[in-house]
Every structure is written in structure tokens, then in C-alpha cells.
Design an enzyme around this catalytic site. Structure first.
Site, PDB file in Angstrom:
ATOM      1  N   LYS A  53       0.870  -1.180   0.000  1.00  0.00           N
ATOM      2  CA  LYS A  53       0.000   0.000   0.000  1.00  0.00           C
ATOM      3  C   LYS A  53       0.906   1.228   0.000  1.00  0.00           C
ATOM      4  O   LYS A  53       1.765   1.377   0.869  1.00  0.00           O
ATOM      5  CB  LYS A  53      -0.870  -0.016   1.266  1.00  0.00           C
ATOM      6  N   SER A  55       1.091   5.670  -1.436  1.00  0.00           N
ATOM      7  CA  SER A  55       0.309   6.828  -1.840  1.00  0.00           C
ATOM      8  C   SER A  55       0.190   6.864  -3.366  1.00  0.00           C
ATOM      9  O   SER A  55       1.147   6.537  -4.079  1.00  0.00           O
ATOM     10  CB  SER A  55       0.998   8.122  -1.382  1.00  0.00           C
ATOM     11  N   THR A 111      -0.110  11.486  -1.100  1.00  0.00           N
ATOM     12  CA  THR A 111      -1.136  12.179  -1.862  1.00  0.00           C
ATOM     13  C   THR A 111      -1.589  13.431  -1.125  1.00  0.00           C
ATOM     14  O   THR A 111      -1.878  14.457  -1.738  1.00  0.00           O
ATOM     15  CB  THR A 111      -2.335  11.254  -2.112  1.00  0.00           C
ATOM     16  N   ALA A 112      -1.642  13.349   0.193  1.00  0.00           N
ATOM     17  CA  ALA A 112      -2.033  14.512   0.986  1.00  0.00           C
ATOM     18  C   ALA A 112      -1.109  15.691   0.693  1.00  0.00           C
ATOM     19  O   ALA A 112      -1.576  16.821   0.471  1.00  0.00           O
ATOM     20  CB  ALA A 112      -1.999  14.166   2.476  1.00  0.00           C
ATOM     21  N   HIS A 155      -6.382  10.286   7.612  1.00  0.00           N
ATOM     22  CA  HIS A 155      -6.977   9.192   8.371  1.00  0.00           C
ATOM     23  C   HIS A 155      -7.968   9.688   9.430  1.00  0.00           C
ATOM     24  O   HIS A 155      -8.747  10.608   9.194  1.00  0.00           O
ATOM     25  CB  HIS A 155      -5.886   8.325   8.994  1.00  0.00           C
TER      26      HIS A 155
END
Length: 279
Positions: A53, A55, A111-112, A155
Site C-alpha cells: 500500500k 500513496s 497524496t495529501a 486518516h
């Protein structure tokens, strides 16, 4: 099969059934629980396990060795990162107040952070002063205690930031949705290109379906890794980040990823790459 994902409730919910041998025909998993900042670096250097996992923002560095899978990740609406400031600040709601300030982010290739850079280029005259990378669970206390001027959070922080006395300056997901009409691509599942990606995607979908069909089965596993979250917050996290896009990105999902990374490449925020590699 070696796999790395975060201990966050959405990931443990998604992979619970596979990790516990409940998916017929799926290989046994050797799980490494790793923060997204770590897996992003592994993917860029082709050093990570077979499945990870990461981004979506880290994909341009990874696509030579890894393939984006069409399921298992986090993409949706109303689930974007937040920019938080200390609620006691007189300019806490003013985007221009971030000019020249110190801002903490959870990963340079998250991505943030990519969404933040796209937003800041339009809303923060003069630009941010200093970016500090720190684990996401340390960001809100640092903003509260005045160690940094603002924090970019992800999150479950969407649900818990008021308890730190913080103010939301902007919701980057809402900005992205209003600007593009597309959902927000957050976390991607990738697999080494040498593997059978269709088979892996099938096992992931079966794991997601199992957790949806047996909603209580994953609870103990989720809470074991939930980093002291309450069950209610953990469930809210799952409800927000595990959705139809988790089962299948579909055309809207791929359009969102292409729009994000295409725009970022045009602005020089990620390396240019062949967008067809996303499929």
C-alpha cells in the site's frame, strides 16, 4: 507472499480475511505493518515486498517495477486530507496566513502533500516557508503545542482534531472535488509486475467482500492495530475509506488518478511519466 500495509483500520479491514487464511486459493501472507512514508520509499527504490500500500502520489516513482491494482486502496469523496492550525490563532482560517510558515506533513510523497502543494500554489501567496515531515500521529500534538504553525493530517484525524483544540483551515478533498468533479485518490495497492496481478486483485476483492459480508469478523484484528482508537472512531474510519472504489476503481477512479498525477506532472511536482502505465 510478502505484503506491506499500514495498521490503519481501513487496511486491516480490507486484508483481514486474506491475512487470516480465509480466502480459498490465496497464498499465505507475510504481513509487514508500515507507515505510508516507509512504503513510498520502498516502492521508489524497488526494495519493498511483492505487494504494498503506497500513496497514489508515489506512483510515478514506482511504475517501472510495480503495477497499480484496481482494488484494495483508498479513494472516495468526503475523505480528503485536512490542513489544521491552532484554534487560538487569530488568523487560523486564513490560507494566506501560511505564507512563510512551518507546516508538518506525513510524507513528502503522500497524496495529501501533493494535494496540499497543488492547493497552496493557488492560495498561499509567496509559498510555504518550511515543510517538516513527521509521523502523522505526531502532527496534531505538534500544532497544538505551537511547535509548528500548521499540520496536514489524514486518516482518523478528520474525526479527532477538535479534541486537540485545532481549527480546520481547509479540507483539501472538498477543494479537489469542487475543482475537478472527481473523487480523491489517496492510497494505492501495487504489485510487482512479474506477478499475476489479476489473481492478486481477485484475492483482494474476495478479502474485501468477506469483511463486508461478515462485518464483525475483522473487529478484533482491526482494534489490535488501531493505535488506541476507540471502536467508534475505527468504524467511522472504515466507513469513510472502504467503499465501492475499494472493490473496483472503475472509470471514475482511474480518471481521478490520471487527473491528479497529470496535473502534478505538468506543474513539475512529480516526474513526467507515461500515463498509460496506470492501467
Amino acid at each position: 507472499m510478502n505484503i506491506a500495509y499500514s495498521p490503519c483500520p481501513n487496511d486491516t479491514f480490507v486484508f483481514h480475511a486474506w491475512a487470516h487464511g480465509l480466502i480459498p486459493g490465496a497464498p499465505e501472507l507475510n504481513v509487514t505493518y508500515a507507515d505510508i512514508d516507509i512504503t513510498n520509499k520502498w516502492a521508489a527504490n524497488a526494495e519493498g515486498p511483492e505487494v504494498m500500500k503506497i500513496s497514489y502520489a508515489a506512483l510515478p516513482w514506482a511504475l517501472t517495477d510495480y503495477k497499480l491494482l484496481p482494488c484494495g486502496g483508498a479513494l472516495g469523496r468526503g475523505c480528503g486530507p485536512l490542513v489544521l492550525t491552532n484554534g487560538l490563532s487569530s488568523d487560523a482560517g486564513n490560507a494566506a496566513s501560511l505564507s512563510g510558515k512551518r507546516v508538518a506533513v506525513p510524507s513528502e510523497r503522500s497524496t495529501a502533500y501533493l494535494l496540499f502543494r497543488l492547493w497552496a500554489s493557488r492560495h498561499v501567496p509567496g509559498g510555504i516557508g518550511e515543510i517538516i515531515v513527521m509521523p502523522f500521529h505526531e502532527i496534531m500534538p505538534a500544532v497544538r503545542d505551537g511547535k509548528i504553525d500548521a499540520g496536514l493530517v489524514i486518516h482518523e484525524a478528520r474525526f479527532t482534531y477538535p479534541s486537540y483544540g485545532l481549527t480546520m483551515l481547509t479540507d483539501l478533498g472538498s477543494w479537489w472535488e469542487a475543482d475537478t468533479g472527481l473523487p480523491i485518490p489517496l492510497g494505492a495497492i501495487i504489485a510487482r509486475r512479474s506477478l499475476d496481478s489479476d489473481a492478486i486483485a481477485g484475492w483482494i476483492r474476495a478479502s474485501v467482500d468477506y469483511s463486508w459480508t461478515h462485518p464483525g469478523a475483522s473487529q478484533a484484528y482491526v482494534m489490535q492495530h488501531a493505535q488506541e482508537l476507540s471502536p467508534d472512531v475505527a468504524q467511522a474510519h472504515i466507513d469513510l475509506y472502504v467503499n465501492a472504489f475499494t472493490s473496483d476503481l472503475g472509470e471514475n477512479g482511474y480518471a481521478a488518478v490520471t487527473a491528479l498525477l497529470g496535473r502534478a506532472a505538468e506543474e513539475g511536482l512529480v516526474p513526467s511519466f507515461d500515463l498509460s502505465l496506470l492501467r
